[in-house]
Design an enzyme around this catalytic site. Structure first.
Site, PDB file in Angstrom:
ATOM      1  N   SER A   1     -54.519  14.079  -2.446  1.00 10.16           N
ATOM      2  CA  SER A   1     -54.635  15.540  -2.370  1.00 10.16           C
ATOM      3  C   SER A   1     -55.706  16.116  -3.287  1.00 10.16           C
ATOM      4  O   SER A   1     -56.122  17.249  -3.104  1.00 10.16           O
ATOM      5  CB  SER A   1     -53.287  16.189  -2.708  1.00 10.16           C
ATOM      6  OG  SER A   1     -52.881  15.799  -4.000  1.00 10.16           O
TER       7      SER A   1
ATOM      8  N   ASP B   1     -52.201  24.608  -9.484  1.00  8.65           N
ATOM      9  CA  ASP B   1     -50.769  24.600  -9.162  1.00  8.65           C
ATOM     10  C   ASP B   1     -50.073  23.562 -10.048  1.00  8.65           C
ATOM     11  O   ASP B   1     -50.644  23.133 -11.050  1.00  8.65           O
ATOM     12  CB  ASP B   1     -50.532  24.387  -7.654  1.00  8.65           C
ATOM     13  CG  ASP B   1     -50.965  23.007  -7.169  1.00  8.65           C
ATOM     14  OD1 ASP B   1     -51.259  22.124  -8.019  1.00  8.65           O
ATOM     15  OD2 ASP B   1     -51.017  22.807  -5.946  1.00  8.65           O
TER      16      ASP B   1
ATOM     17  N   HIS C   1     -52.425  20.184  -9.338  1.00  5.64           N
ATOM     18  CA  HIS C   1     -53.866  20.094  -9.075  1.00  5.64           C
ATOM     19  C   HIS C   1     -54.695  21.036  -9.937  1.00  5.64           C
ATOM     20  O   HIS C   1     -54.272  22.152 -10.220  1.00  5.64           O
ATOM     21  CB  HIS C   1     -54.137  20.404  -7.601  1.00  5.64           C
ATOM     22  CG  HIS C   1     -53.344  19.566  -6.667  1.00  5.64           C
ATOM     23  ND1 HIS C   1     -52.151  19.994  -6.116  1.00  5.64           N
ATOM     24  CD2 HIS C   1     -53.548  18.319  -6.204  1.00  5.64           C
ATOM     25  CE1 HIS C   1     -51.661  19.037  -5.349  1.00  5.64           C
ATOM     26  NE2 HIS C   1     -52.485  18.004  -5.377  1.00  5.64           N
TER      27      HIS C   1
END
Ligand SMILES: *[C@@H]1O[C@H](CO)[C@@H](O)[C@H](O)[C@H]1NC(C)=O
Ligand SMILES: *[C@@H]1O[C@H](CO)[C@@H](O)[C@H](O)[C@H]1NC(C)=O
Length: 367
Positions: free
Chosen positions: A41, A332, A335
């Site tokens: 991600s 977040d 990340h």
């Protein structure tokens, strides 16, 4: 290359291609025409939008500084977006968004998938994801089908693949979405920390050799960042002073310590390969320990998250994020912000980048 193989006489064959790729030295190559991206991600730019998974970021406020949500797990650009920019390349498009035979793929492809790991089991509690093994298979498929038909001249295709730059950013999920979740995965019962790092490195070695057999020569391998410092780990370990969780940082360091020697070994045993190590752990520790030097005011608080440090529950659909996003290292619970990603990219993809070894990704692309 044309001289060597008389490539004009070859008719494309999927069996011949891997054989020829094995013979190619890097000295025949040129400035990278495209970037191929593998990972999780941190650099997924939309692949997970197309598969049934909870690991998705295709909703507001993700993308708030990009203009709209794209599937990137960030307010804006990822490290490889900035990297592509610094190399003068377009952003590689997400593989799963491709129409077959789309000529866009000649500008590079991104196979990264949120929740993916080196190990196939990693991240399975999120649902579907393209594991690193799966990403390599998709690259092989792209090569044998789309590329072969878009570039019927075999010599040109070989030159294109061997001179392209390959970015591999994988491994974080093997810790946070496997080893560090004993309630869901048995790996921490089966393996001590160093044995688990060995397991990851052994798998990674096979995977990198597969990429090499498929023609990859210029390869950037990103280490694992200090996961003990991300808001979600601070929350889970009840950090009271906002300090990083040492035990987690020690675990991932066992992996990073083994990664550099692996790359040196592969670099010297796989003819024509050039492996670059990106020390992202060092870059992030520097930002976290010296936030003011980079204009950050928050080094352990998520800009968009819930609970202590914003680490209990990550950024929810339509949640209002912090206003001064450039002052946060973390976007977040897991990340980094695009502000942090930009710094990471500059420290590897510029000619003077200090955090990539033995040369910068910029110089690797020019070889
Ligand atoms: C953190 O606190 C919660 C609630 O008090 C507790 O259940 C949990 O075990 C703690 N976690 C750690 C890693 O200490
Ligand atoms: C890796 O191999 C290349 C030749 O392909 C060489 O120029 C480079 O110095 C090697 N890197 C390391 C770290 O040994």
């Amino acid at each position: 290359m044309e001289r060597k193989f008389g490539a004009g006489f070859f008719i494309f064959s999927p069996f011949l291609l891997p054989l020829l790729l094995l013979l190619l030295p890097i000295s025949e190559c040129r400035r990278s025409p495209a970037m191929f991206i593998f990972g999780d991600s941190l650099i997924d730019n939309g692949n997970n939008n197309f598969i049934p998974t909870m690991a998705r970021a295709n909703y507001f406020p993700y993308g708030i500084d990009y203009g709209f949500p794209t599937g990137r797990f960030c307010n804006g650009l990822t490290v490889t977006d900035y990297g592509a920019k610094l190399l003068g390349l377009p952003f590689p498009i997400p593989y799963l968004s491709l129409q077959s035979k789309s000529p866009e793929i000649l500008q590079g492809v991104n196979y990264a998938s949120a929740a993916a790991g080196i190990l196939d089991a990693t991240g399975r509690h999120y649902g579907a994801r393209i594991t690193f093994n799966g990403q390599i298979s998709l690259f092989e498929k792209t090569l044998n089908t789309q590329f072969a038909s878009l570039m019927p001249n075999l010599a040109k295709l070989l030159d294109y693949v061997t001179s392209s730059i390959f970015i591999v950013n994988i491994g974080s999920n093997d810790y946070i979405n496997n080893y560090l979740l004993p309630g869901l995965y048995t790996s921490s019962i089966e393996y001590a920390g160093d044995a688990f790092a060995d397991l990851l490195i052994n798998n990674l070695e096979r995977q990198l050799m597969s990429l090499y057999r498929l023609g990859a020569r210029k390869i950037v391998l990103v280490g694992i960042g200090p996961l003990g410092c991300i808001p979600s780990q601070l929350f889970q370990h009840n950090s009271t002073d906002g300090g990083c969780v040492d035990s987690v940082n020690k675990q991932v360091s066992l992996y990073n310590e083994r990664l550099e020697p692996l790359l040196r070994r592969l670099n010297s045993t796989l003819p024509g390969s050039f492996f670059v190590y990106e020390n992202i752990y060092g870059t992030f520790m520097d930002m976290i320990l010296n936030p003011a030097r980079y204009g950050f005011r928050e080094r352990n608080q998520a800009c968009c998250g819930n609970g202590r440090y914003g680490g209990q529950l990550s950024c929810l659909p339509l949640q209002t994020p912090c206003l001064r996003r450039d002052q946060f290292i973390f976007w977040d619970s897991f990340h980094p912000t695009q502000a942090a990603n930009k710094i990471v990219a500059e420290r590897c993809y510029t000619p003077s980048g200090t955090d990539c070894h033995p040369i910068s990704a910029y110089h690797l692309a020019q070889l």
